[in-house]
Design a protein around this motif. Structure first.
Motif, PDB file in Angstrom:
ATOM      1  N   THR A   1       0.827  -1.209   0.000  1.00 27.20           N
ATOM      2  CA  THR A   1       0.000   0.000   0.000  1.00 27.20           C
ATOM      3  C   THR A   1       0.862   1.259   0.000  1.00 27.20           C
ATOM      4  OG1 THR A   1      -0.161   0.193   2.403  1.00 27.20           O
ATOM      5  CG2 THR A   1      -1.845  -1.171   1.286  1.00 27.20           C
ATOM      6  N   ALA A   2       0.268   2.351  -0.436  1.00 24.20           N
ATOM      7  CA  ALA A   2       0.965   3.637  -0.443  1.00 24.20           C
ATOM      8  C   ALA A   2       1.384   4.025   0.969  1.00 24.20           C
ATOM      9  CB  ALA A   2       0.067   4.708  -1.058  1.00 24.20           C
ATOM     10  N   ASP A   3       0.556   3.732   1.945  1.00 19.91           N
ATOM     11  CA  ASP A   3       0.887   4.043   3.336  1.00 19.91           C
ATOM     12  C   ASP A   3       2.102   3.237   3.803  1.00 19.91           C
ATOM     13  OD1 ASP A   3       0.257   5.478   5.788  1.00 19.91           O
ATOM     14  OD2 ASP A   3      -0.330   3.533   6.600  1.00 19.91           O
ATOM     15  N   GLN A   4       2.193   1.976   3.425  1.00 18.13           N
ATOM     16  CA  GLN A   4       3.346   1.152   3.796  1.00 18.13           C
ATOM     17  C   GLN A   4       4.628   1.698   3.165  1.00 18.13           C
ATOM     18  OE1 GLN A   4       1.488  -2.510   2.403  1.00 18.13           O
ATOM     19  NE2 GLN A   4       1.740  -3.392   4.452  1.00 18.13           N
ATOM     20  N   ILE A   5       4.529   2.176   1.934  1.00 14.71           N
ATOM     21  CA  ILE A   5       5.703   2.760   1.269  1.00 14.71           C
ATOM     22  C   ILE A   5       6.134   4.020   2.008  1.00 14.71           C
ATOM     23  CG2 ILE A   5       6.515   3.897  -0.834  1.00 14.71           C
ATOM     24  CD1 ILE A   5       4.609   1.953  -2.370  1.00 14.71           C
ATOM     25  N   ALA A   6       5.188   4.892   2.325  1.00 13.24           N
ATOM     26  CA  ALA A   6       5.520   6.132   3.038  1.00 13.24           C
ATOM     27  C   ALA A   6       6.217   5.828   4.361  1.00 13.24           C
ATOM     28  CB  ALA A   6       4.258   6.958   3.276  1.00 13.24           C
ATOM     29  N   LYS A   7       5.721   4.860   5.091  1.00 10.29           N
ATOM     30  CA  LYS A   7       6.343   4.497   6.367  1.00 10.29           C
ATOM     31  C   LYS A   7       7.732   3.893   6.165  1.00 10.29           C
ATOM     32  CE  LYS A   7       2.044   3.870   8.872  1.00 10.29           C
ATOM     33  NZ  LYS A   7       1.056   2.917   9.389  1.00 10.29           N
ATOM     34  N   ALA A   8       7.914   3.095   5.124  1.00 12.11           N
ATOM     35  CA  ALA A   8       9.199   2.433   4.869  1.00 12.11           C
ATOM     36  C   ALA A   8      10.306   3.425   4.537  1.00 12.11           C
ATOM     37  CB  ALA A   8       9.053   1.420   3.735  1.00 12.11           C
ATOM     38  N   VAL A   9       9.948   4.539   3.913  1.00 13.13           N
ATOM     39  CA  VAL A   9      10.956   5.540   3.540  1.00 13.13           C
ATOM     40  C   VAL A   9      10.959   6.725   4.501  1.00 13.13           C
ATOM     41  CG1 VAL A   9      10.910   4.866   1.109  1.00 13.13           C
ATOM     42  CG2 VAL A   9       9.447   6.736   1.905  1.00 13.13           C
TER      43      VAL A   9
ATOM     44  N   PHE B   1       2.520  10.609   3.890  1.00 19.37           N
ATOM     45  CA  PHE B   1       1.454  10.400   2.925  1.00 19.37           C
ATOM     46  C   PHE B   1       0.729  11.723   2.746  1.00 19.37           C
ATOM     47  CE2 PHE B   1      -2.719   9.186   1.472  1.00 19.37           C
ATOM     48  CZ  PHE B   1      -2.384   8.306   0.461  1.00 19.37           C
ATOM     49  N   MET B   2       0.576  12.169   1.484  1.00 22.53           N
ATOM     50  CA  MET B   2       0.066  13.517   1.239  1.00 22.53           C
ATOM     51  C   MET B   2      -1.366  13.594   0.737  1.00 22.53           C
ATOM     52  SD  MET B   2       2.644  15.473   2.030  1.00 22.53           S
ATOM     53  CE  MET B   2       2.283  17.007   1.228  1.00 22.53           C
ATOM     54  N   ALA B   3      -1.794  12.686  -0.141  1.00 24.50           N
ATOM     55  CA  ALA B   3      -3.116  12.829  -0.746  1.00 24.50           C
ATOM     56  C   ALA B   3      -3.614  11.482  -1.242  1.00 24.50           C
ATOM     57  CB  ALA B   3      -3.062  13.818  -1.901  1.00 24.50           C
ATOM     58  N   GLY B   4      -4.921  11.415  -1.463  1.00 24.06           N
ATOM     59  CA  GLY B   4      -5.506  10.172  -1.949  1.00 24.06           C
ATOM     60  C   GLY B   4      -5.745   9.203  -0.812  1.00 24.06           C
ATOM     61  N   SER B   5      -5.862   7.936  -1.155  1.00 30.84           N
ATOM     62  CA  SER B   5      -6.122   6.907  -0.152  1.00 30.84           C
ATOM     63  C   SER B   5      -4.829   6.216   0.265  1.00 30.84           C
ATOM     64  CB  SER B   5      -7.083   5.852  -0.710  1.00 30.84           C
ATOM     65  OG  SER B   5      -7.178   4.764   0.188  1.00 30.84           O
ATOM     66  N   PRO B   6      -4.555   6.140   1.562  1.00 31.48           N
ATOM     67  CA  PRO B   6      -3.356   5.434   2.017  1.00 31.48           C
ATOM     68  C   PRO B   6      -3.418   3.939   1.710  1.00 31.48           C
ATOM     69  CG  PRO B   6      -4.679   6.133   3.887  1.00 31.48           C
ATOM     70  CD  PRO B   6      -5.308   6.723   2.655  1.00 31.48           C
TER      71      PRO B   6
ATOM     72  N   ALA C   1       2.603  10.514 -15.805  1.00 31.09           N
ATOM     73  CA  ALA C   1       2.636   9.203 -15.160  1.00 31.09           C
ATOM     74  C   ALA C   1       1.277   8.859 -14.562  1.00 31.09           C
ATOM     75  CB  ALA C   1       3.717   9.167 -14.077  1.00 31.09           C
ATOM     76  N   LEU C   2       0.645   9.835 -13.918  1.00 36.93           N
ATOM     77  CA  LEU C   2      -0.680   9.599 -13.342  1.00 36.93           C
ATOM     78  C   LEU C   2      -1.708   9.336 -14.440  1.00 36.93           C
ATOM     79  CD1 LEU C   2      -0.628  12.303 -10.532  1.00 36.93           C
ATOM     80  CD2 LEU C   2      -0.419   9.816 -10.250  1.00 36.93           C
ATOM     81  N   GLU C   3      -1.603  10.068 -15.536  1.00 35.97           N
ATOM     82  CA  GLU C   3      -2.518   9.853 -16.656  1.00 35.97           C
ATOM     83  C   GLU C   3      -2.335   8.458 -17.257  1.00 35.97           C
ATOM     84  OE1 GLU C   3      -3.083  11.753 -21.022  1.00 35.97           O
ATOM     85  OE2 GLU C   3      -3.051  13.174 -19.356  1.00 35.97           O
ATOM     86  N   ALA C   4      -1.116   7.956 -17.213  1.00 35.01           N
ATOM     87  CA  ALA C   4      -0.816   6.619 -17.759  1.00 35.01           C
ATOM     88  C   ALA C   4      -1.231   5.501 -16.813  1.00 35.01           C
ATOM     89  CB  ALA C   4       0.666   6.502 -18.090  1.00 35.01           C
ATOM     90  N   GLY C   5      -1.687   5.843 -15.603  1.00 36.10           N
ATOM     91  CA  GLY C   5      -2.178   4.825 -14.690  1.00 36.10           C
ATOM     92  C   GLY C   5      -1.385   4.629 -13.426  1.00 36.10           C
ATOM     93  N   ALA C   6      -0.391   5.470 -13.178  1.00 37.31           N
ATOM     94  CA  ALA C   6       0.364   5.338 -11.932  1.00 37.31           C
ATOM     95  C   ALA C   6      -0.580   5.445 -10.744  1.00 37.31           C
ATOM     96  CB  ALA C   6       1.436   6.414 -11.843  1.00 37.31           C
ATOM     97  N   ALA C   7      -0.384   4.584  -9.771  1.00 32.68           N
ATOM     98  CA  ALA C   7      -1.226   4.594  -8.577  1.00 32.68           C
ATOM     99  C   ALA C   7      -0.754   5.633  -7.574  1.00 32.68           C
ATOM    100  CB  ALA C   7      -1.217   3.206  -7.928  1.00 32.68           C
ATOM    101  N   ALA C   8       0.550   5.959  -7.624  1.00 31.23           N
ATOM    102  CA  ALA C   8       1.128   6.880  -6.655  1.00 31.23           C
ATOM    103  C   ALA C   8       2.461   7.381  -7.178  1.00 31.23           C
ATOM    104  CB  ALA C   8       1.326   6.171  -5.323  1.00 31.23           C
ATOM    105  N   THR C   9       2.949   8.442  -6.525  1.00 32.28           N
ATOM    106  CA  THR C   9       4.294   8.929  -6.812  1.00 32.28           C
ATOM    107  C   THR C   9       5.052   9.062  -5.507  1.00 32.28           C
ATOM    108  OG1 THR C   9       3.741  11.283  -6.669  1.00 32.28           O
ATOM    109  CG2 THR C   9       3.524  10.238  -8.831  1.00 32.28           C
TER     110      THR C   9
END
Length: 71
Positions: free
Chosen positions: A5-13, A17-22, A59-67
């Protein structure tokens, strides 16, 4: 890559987490906005000539889930 999940990535680095769903699921990672697959994490790199942060919208337009950004 095992989905994470995006939240797990944010915690790992030790990031924030800034926006959207964690709970957004990331299934791959790419530093090239032209090679983004749906569900990918886009990591823009700042180089000597190009700051890839400018490619986040593409990247977001191409389908990226997060940056994962430093800006």
């Amino acid at each position: 890559m095992q989905p994470i999940t995006a939240d797990q990535i944010a915690k790992a680095v030790d990031g924030r987490f800034m926006a959207g769903s964690p709970e957004t699921v990331v299934s791959s990672v790419s530093i090239n906005s032209r090679e983004i697959a749906p569900g990918a994490l886009f990591v823009p790199i700042v180089g000597e000539r190009v700051d890839a942060h400018q490619f986040i919208p593409a990247a977001l337009e191409a389908g990226a889930a997060a940056t994962l950004t430093q800006k």
